[in-house]
Design a protein around this motif. Structure first.
Motif, PDB file in Angstrom:
ATOM      1  N   ARG A   1       0.851  -1.187   0.000  1.00  0.00           N
ATOM      2  CA  ARG A   1       0.000   0.000   0.000  1.00  0.00           C
ATOM      3  C   ARG A   1       0.890   1.242   0.000  1.00  0.00           C
ATOM      4  O   ARG A   1       1.826   1.344   0.789  1.00  0.00           O
ATOM      5  CB  ARG A   1      -0.875  -0.013   1.244  1.00  0.00           C
ATOM      6  N   ILE A   2       0.564   2.180  -0.893  1.00  0.00           N
ATOM      7  CA  ILE A   2       1.291   3.438  -0.982  1.00  0.00           C
ATOM      8  C   ILE A   2       0.287   4.577  -0.892  1.00  0.00           C
ATOM      9  O   ILE A   2      -0.742   4.567  -1.585  1.00  0.00           O
ATOM     10  CB  ILE A   2       2.057   3.546  -2.312  1.00  0.00           C
ATOM     11  N   TYR A   3       0.584   5.547  -0.032  1.00  0.00           N
ATOM     12  CA  TYR A   3      -0.231   6.756   0.052  1.00  0.00           C
ATOM     13  C   TYR A   3       0.546   7.914  -0.543  1.00  0.00           C
ATOM     14  O   TYR A   3       1.736   8.085  -0.271  1.00  0.00           O
ATOM     15  CB  TYR A   3      -0.571   7.102   1.498  1.00  0.00           C
ATOM     16  N   CYS A   4      -0.134   8.704  -1.352  1.00  0.00           N
ATOM     17  CA  CYS A   4       0.398   9.963  -1.859  1.00  0.00           C
ATOM     18  C   CYS A   4      -0.330  11.059  -1.091  1.00  0.00           C
ATOM     19  O   CYS A   4      -1.560  11.112  -1.109  1.00  0.00           O
ATOM     20  CB  CYS A   4       0.159  10.086  -3.356  1.00  0.00           C
TER      21      CYS A   4
ATOM     22  N   ALA B   1       2.494   7.681  -9.721  1.00  0.00           N
ATOM     23  CA  ALA B   1       3.033   6.540  -8.964  1.00  0.00           C
ATOM     24  C   ALA B   1       2.493   5.228  -9.512  1.00  0.00           C
ATOM     25  O   ALA B   1       3.225   4.236  -9.615  1.00  0.00           O
ATOM     26  CB  ALA B   1       2.702   6.686  -7.478  1.00  0.00           C
TER      27      ALA B   1
ATOM     28  N   VAL C   1      -2.207   2.329  -4.811  1.00  0.00           N
ATOM     29  CA  VAL C   1      -1.820   3.712  -4.573  1.00  0.00           C
ATOM     30  C   VAL C   1      -3.081   4.515  -4.297  1.00  0.00           C
ATOM     31  O   VAL C   1      -4.058   4.413  -5.051  1.00  0.00           O
ATOM     32  CB  VAL C   1      -1.079   4.307  -5.791  1.00  0.00           C
TER      33      VAL C   1
ATOM     34  N   ALA D   1       0.547   2.320   5.640  1.00  0.00           N
ATOM     35  CA  ALA D   1       1.069   2.014   4.312  1.00  0.00           C
ATOM     36  C   ALA D   1       2.536   1.639   4.426  1.00  0.00           C
ATOM     37  O   ALA D   1       3.212   2.025   5.385  1.00  0.00           O
ATOM     38  CB  ALA D   1       0.927   3.234   3.404  1.00  0.00           C
ATOM     39  N   GLN D   2       3.021   0.886   3.451  1.00  0.00           N
ATOM     40  CA  GLN D   2       4.448   0.585   3.423  1.00  0.00           C
ATOM     41  C   GLN D   2       5.231   1.852   3.099  1.00  0.00           C
ATOM     42  O   GLN D   2       6.321   2.066   3.611  1.00  0.00           O
ATOM     43  CB  GLN D   2       4.751  -0.484   2.385  1.00  0.00           C
ATOM     44  N   LEU D   3       4.646   2.707   2.249  1.00  0.00           N
ATOM     45  CA  LEU D   3       5.361   3.877   1.764  1.00  0.00           C
ATOM     46  C   LEU D   3       4.414   5.058   1.651  1.00  0.00           C
ATOM     47  O   LEU D   3       3.267   4.908   1.225  1.00  0.00           O
ATOM     48  CB  LEU D   3       5.975   3.557   0.392  1.00  0.00           C
TER      49      LEU D   3
ATOM     50  N   SER E   1       5.317   3.783   8.509  1.00  0.00           N
ATOM     51  CA  SER E   1       5.525   3.924   7.069  1.00  0.00           C
ATOM     52  C   SER E   1       6.833   4.633   6.742  1.00  0.00           C
ATOM     53  O   SER E   1       7.221   5.584   7.421  1.00  0.00           O
ATOM     54  CB  SER E   1       4.380   4.723   6.445  1.00  0.00           C
TER      55      SER E   1
ATOM     56  N   LEU F   1      10.381   5.524  -6.003  1.00  0.00           N
ATOM     57  CA  LEU F   1       9.786   4.217  -5.744  1.00  0.00           C
ATOM     58  C   LEU F   1      10.810   3.097  -5.884  1.00  0.00           C
ATOM     59  O   LEU F   1      10.870   2.190  -5.065  1.00  0.00           O
ATOM     60  CB  LEU F   1       8.599   3.966  -6.677  1.00  0.00           C
TER      61      LEU F   1
ATOM     62  N   LEU G   1      11.665   0.853  -2.673  1.00  0.00           N
ATOM     63  CA  LEU G   1      11.118  -0.494  -2.716  1.00  0.00           C
ATOM     64  C   LEU G   1      12.090  -1.544  -3.239  1.00  0.00           C
ATOM     65  O   LEU G   1      11.792  -2.733  -3.174  1.00  0.00           O
ATOM     66  CB  LEU G   1       9.845  -0.517  -3.565  1.00  0.00           C
TER      67      LEU G   1
END
Length: 89
Positions: free
Chosen positions: A2-5, A21, A34, A48-50, A66, A84, A88
């Motif tokens: 999971r990635i949050y912007c 992304a 994303v 999130a992971q990132l 995160s 990324l 990652l």
């Protein structure tokens, strides 16, 4: 994954980052989801992971597990792809 912007409101800058992304993840052949979110929403979402965030909101992000990566130019696909890949890979 999971990635949050993240941006202040979650409806402008973060949406642009999220779309780029997604494209970058596809180019890197990395599976993940994303989402564009506001700073205020982070406390109500699963970790999130990132997190990709603009410099102006970094100091307002809540502490958490995160990894956070600052993005200087949200319209730069190359910057986002490299961020990324580094985070990652």
């Amino acid at each position: 994954m999971r990635i949050y912007c993240v941006c202040g409101a979650g409806i402008g800058t973060s949406v642009i980052m999220a779309r780029l992304a997604e494209k970058a993840l596809s180019e890197l052949d990395i599976e993940g989801s994303v989402e564009a979110v506001s700073v205020g929403e982070l406390g109500f979402r699963a970790p999130a992971q990132l997190i990709l965030a603009t410099d102006d909101v970094l100091s307002t992000l809540p502490a958490g597990p995160s990894q956070v990566v600052a993005i200087k130019t949200v319209t730069d696909l190359t910057e986002i792809r490299e961020a990324l890949a580094n985070a990652l890979g």
